[in-house]
Design a protein around this motif. Structure first.
Motif, PDB file in Angstrom:
ATOM      1  N   ASN A 105       0.823  -1.213   0.000  1.00 50.76           N
ATOM      2  CA  ASN A 105       0.000   0.000   0.000  1.00 50.76           C
ATOM      3  C   ASN A 105       0.857   1.263   0.000  1.00 50.76           C
ATOM      4  N   GLY A 106       2.110   1.105  -0.418  1.00 48.97           N
ATOM      5  CA  GLY A 106       3.034   2.240  -0.429  1.00 48.97           C
ATOM      6  C   GLY A 106       3.100   2.940  -1.779  1.00 48.97           C
ATOM      7  N   TYR A 107       4.160   3.710  -1.940  1.00 47.01           N
ATOM      8  CA  TYR A 107       4.325   4.517  -3.154  1.00 47.01           C
ATOM      9  C   TYR A 107       4.384   3.667  -4.423  1.00 47.01           C
ATOM     10  N   ILE A 108       4.843   2.419  -4.305  1.00 47.32           N
ATOM     11  CA  ILE A 108       4.961   1.552  -5.482  1.00 47.32           C
ATOM     12  C   ILE A 108       3.631   1.393  -6.222  1.00 47.32           C
ATOM     13  N   CYS A 109       2.534   1.514  -5.501  1.00 45.79           N
ATOM     14  CA  CYS A 109       1.208   1.275  -6.098  1.00 45.79           C
ATOM     15  C   CYS A 109       0.823   2.342  -7.121  1.00 45.79           C
ATOM     16  N   ASN A 110       1.491   3.483  -7.075  1.00 42.09           N
ATOM     17  CA  ASN A 110       1.080   4.610  -7.927  1.00 42.09           C
ATOM     18  C   ASN A 110       2.142   5.035  -8.939  1.00 42.09           C
ATOM     19  N   GLU A 111       3.067   4.123  -9.257  1.00 38.19           N
ATOM     20  CA  GLU A 111       4.130   4.493 -10.208  1.00 38.19           C
ATOM     21  C   GLU A 111       3.582   4.534 -11.642  1.00 38.19           C
ATOM     22  N   PRO A 112       3.725   5.664 -12.332  1.00 37.28           N
ATOM     23  CA  PRO A 112       3.308   5.707 -13.739  1.00 37.28           C
ATOM     24  C   PRO A 112       4.194   4.804 -14.596  1.00 37.28           C
ATOM     25  N   LEU A 114       6.078   3.763 -18.035  1.00 34.88           N
ATOM     26  CA  LEU A 114       6.736   4.505 -19.120  1.00 34.88           C
ATOM     27  C   LEU A 114       6.779   3.688 -20.410  1.00 34.88           C
ATOM     28  N   ALA A 115       6.272   2.453 -20.358  1.00 36.44           N
ATOM     29  CA  ALA A 115       6.204   1.597 -21.550  1.00 36.44           C
ATOM     30  C   ALA A 115       4.898   0.815 -21.484  1.00 36.44           C
ATOM     31  N   GLN A 116       4.432   0.396 -22.642  1.00 39.52           N
ATOM     32  CA  GLN A 116       3.186  -0.361 -22.738  1.00 39.52           C
ATOM     33  C   GLN A 116       3.492  -1.811 -23.119  1.00 39.52           C
ATOM     34  N   PRO A 117       2.608  -2.748 -22.758  1.00 35.55           N
ATOM     35  CA  PRO A 117       2.819  -4.156 -23.130  1.00 35.55           C
ATOM     36  C   PRO A 117       3.016  -4.343 -24.638  1.00 35.55           C
ATOM     37  N   SER A 118       2.329  -3.527 -25.429  1.00 36.34           N
ATOM     38  CA  SER A 118       2.428  -3.644 -26.902  1.00 36.34           C
ATOM     39  C   SER A 118       3.851  -3.408 -27.398  1.00 36.34           C
ATOM     40  N   TYR A 119       4.627  -2.614 -26.666  1.00 31.35           N
ATOM     41  CA  TYR A 119       6.011  -2.346 -27.066  1.00 31.35           C
ATOM     42  C   TYR A 119       6.828  -3.629 -27.046  1.00 31.35           C
ATOM     43  N   PHE A 120       6.665  -4.414 -26.004  1.00 31.59           N
ATOM     44  CA  PHE A 120       7.428  -5.662 -25.883  1.00 31.59           C
ATOM     45  C   PHE A 120       6.931  -6.708 -26.887  1.00 31.59           C
ATOM     46  N   GLN A 121       5.638  -6.673 -27.172  1.00 29.38           N
ATOM     47  CA  GLN A 121       5.099  -7.560 -28.207  1.00 29.38           C
ATOM     48  C   GLN A 121       5.723  -7.230 -29.563  1.00 29.38           C
ATOM     49  N   GLU A 122       5.892  -5.950 -29.816  1.00 29.11           N
ATOM     50  CA  GLU A 122       6.497  -5.507 -31.081  1.00 29.11           C
ATOM     51  C   GLU A 122       7.944  -5.988 -31.205  1.00 29.11           C
ATOM     52  N   LEU A 123       8.687  -5.921 -30.094  1.00 27.71           N
ATOM     53  CA  LEU A 123      10.074  -6.400 -30.108  1.00 27.71           C
ATOM     54  C   LEU A 123      10.110  -7.897 -30.418  1.00 27.71           C
ATOM     55  N   THR A 124       9.235  -8.648 -29.754  1.00 30.30           N
ATOM     56  CA  THR A 124       9.174 -10.097 -29.973  1.00 30.30           C
ATOM     57  C   THR A 124       8.821 -10.420 -31.421  1.00 30.30           C
ATOM     58  N   GLN A 125       7.834  -9.710 -31.956  1.00 31.72           N
ATOM     59  CA  GLN A 125       7.405  -9.939 -33.343  1.00 31.72           C
ATOM     60  C   GLN A 125       8.509  -9.599 -34.341  1.00 31.72           C
ATOM     61  N   THR A 137      14.508  -4.938  -6.173  1.00 29.85           N
ATOM     62  CA  THR A 137      14.339  -6.278  -5.626  1.00 29.85           C
ATOM     63  C   THR A 137      13.472  -7.108  -6.572  1.00 29.85           C
ATOM     64  N   GLN A 138      13.554  -8.433  -6.430  1.00 29.67           N
ATOM     65  CA  GLN A 138      12.707  -9.325  -7.239  1.00 29.67           C
ATOM     66  C   GLN A 138      11.235  -8.971  -7.079  1.00 29.67           C
ATOM     67  N   GLY A 139      10.818  -8.744  -5.832  1.00 33.00           N
ATOM     68  CA  GLY A 139       9.411  -8.454  -5.575  1.00 33.00           C
ATOM     69  C   GLY A 139       8.943  -7.192  -6.253  1.00 33.00           C
ATOM     70  N   LEU A 145       6.539  -5.658 -13.720  1.00 30.34           N
ATOM     71  CA  LEU A 145       6.622  -6.395 -14.980  1.00 30.34           C
ATOM     72  C   LEU A 145       5.428  -7.335 -15.172  1.00 30.34           C
ATOM     73  N   GLU A 146       5.071  -8.065 -14.127  1.00 27.75           N
ATOM     74  CA  GLU A 146       4.015  -9.064 -14.263  1.00 27.75           C
ATOM     75  C   GLU A 146       2.633  -8.512 -13.884  1.00 27.75           C
ATOM     76  N   LYS A 147       2.557  -7.859 -12.729  1.00 27.27           N
ATOM     77  CA  LYS A 147       1.248  -7.396 -12.263  1.00 27.27           C
ATOM     78  C   LYS A 147       0.770  -6.171 -13.040  1.00 27.27           C
ATOM     79  N   ARG A 148       1.674  -5.214 -13.268  1.00 26.43           N
ATOM     80  CA  ARG A 148       1.264  -3.969 -13.935  1.00 26.43           C
ATOM     81  C   ARG A 148       1.285  -4.087 -15.462  1.00 26.43           C
ATOM     82  N   LEU A 149       2.373  -4.664 -16.004  1.00 29.50           N
ATOM     83  CA  LEU A 149       2.515  -4.748 -17.464  1.00 29.50           C
ATOM     84  C   LEU A 149       1.941  -6.036 -18.050  1.00 29.50           C
ATOM     85  N   GLY A 150       1.751  -7.030 -17.195  1.00 28.49           N
ATOM     86  CA  GLY A 150       1.176  -8.285 -17.676  1.00 28.49           C
ATOM     87  C   GLY A 150       2.131  -9.148 -18.477  1.00 28.49           C
TER      88      GLY A 150
END
Length: 263
Positions: A105-112, A114-125, A137-139, A145-150
């Motif tokens: 419930n700290g500041y991490i919850c509100n970080e904007p 700077l990249a969208q999931p579609s960007y990484f899809q484009e790199l993969t493609q 940290t890993q957490g 990466l996983e929770k916010r960007l999927g």
């Protein structure tokens, strides 16, 4: 089948994939203010100046150093102070992650982001292998990466996995995971927002000169508020070894990579 390029892109996370000016950096300021009994709250410029030394990638250590710096300026010695590093880390985490270890419930919850999931899809493609090497940290890294960007189980080397930057051990570990025993990629691009990130690339180059190493700088949002700060920060990254500096990570396009490969 997608044609594989001969390039690997490895991303830093903080200041590149997420804006941490209101989270990690705010937690640094809160922590320093707390341990100096409200006598000193470092400004964003104070933090940038410290990080420009290239050895303060760990924000817990940066907080400790700023606390020491305040008291040394008051005429005290480091030996007199005997700061408790674990207390600094614990307080920092209550600000950054929050007070609930299960549901942050700290500041991490509100970080904007700077990249969208579609960007990484484009790199993969485009056949570009990509992963992450971060001092977070890993957490914290997996949260964005996983929770916010999927992203699904992205390749990640985090704080617990390797020495801190500018030591290049973690960069090599990320490359090994990405190549996974397959053909060696000729070009490695590391994308970061600090002097330490660019120095990491330079140190990797000194260890293994058989590859082409490219440091790509990204301006974190907090330095883009005025032209003077933006230009100064750009110059700092270029002096530290950046090949090019972008205002957003998504400006590093597959087309840009292909252009570099043709040269």
């Amino acid at each position: 089948m997608t044609k594989q390029t001969n390039t690997i892109i490895i991303f830093d996370i903080d200041g590149v994939i997420r804006d941490v000016s209101g989270s990690y950096r705010r937690a640094i300021s809160d922590t320093v203010e707390h341990f100096t009994a409200q006598a000193y709250r470092p400004t964003p410029t104070d933090i940038d100046n410290l990080k420009s030394e290239g050895i303060w990638n760990n924000d817990w250590e940066a907080s400790e150093e700023l606390i020491y710096g305040h008291f040394v300026n008051q005429g005290k010695t480091r030996a007199q102070l005997q700061l408790n590093y674990q207390e600094i880390v614990s307080y920092f985490q209550t600000r950054y992650r929050g007070t609930d270890p299960e549901n942050w419930n700290g500041y991490i919850c509100n970080e904007p982001l700077l990249a969208q999931p579609s960007y990484f899809q484009e790199l993969t493609q485009s056949g570009i292998a990509w992963g992450f090497f971060s001092g977070a940290t890993q957490g914290s890294a997996n949260y964005v990466l996983e929770k916010r960007l999927g992203l699904q189980s992205p390749i990640l080397i985090a704080m617990e996995d390797a020495p801190g930057k500018p030591d290049p051990t973690g960069l090599f570990a990320t490359i090994n995971l990405l190549e996974n025993g397959s053909e060696t990629k000729q070009t490695v691009v590391y994308v970061g927002d600090t002097v330490a990130d660019m120095h990491t690339v330079e140190k990797a180059k000194a260890v293994d000169n058989s590859r082409t190493w490219l440091g790509v700088g990204v301006l974190p949002p907090h330095v883009q508020e005025t032209a003077v700060r933006r230009d100064t920060y750009t110059e700092t990254l270029m002096k530290a070894g950046a090949k090019i500096v972008f205002s957003n990570v998504q400006e590093l396009t597959p087309g840009q990579i292909q252009e570099w490969e043709r040269k």
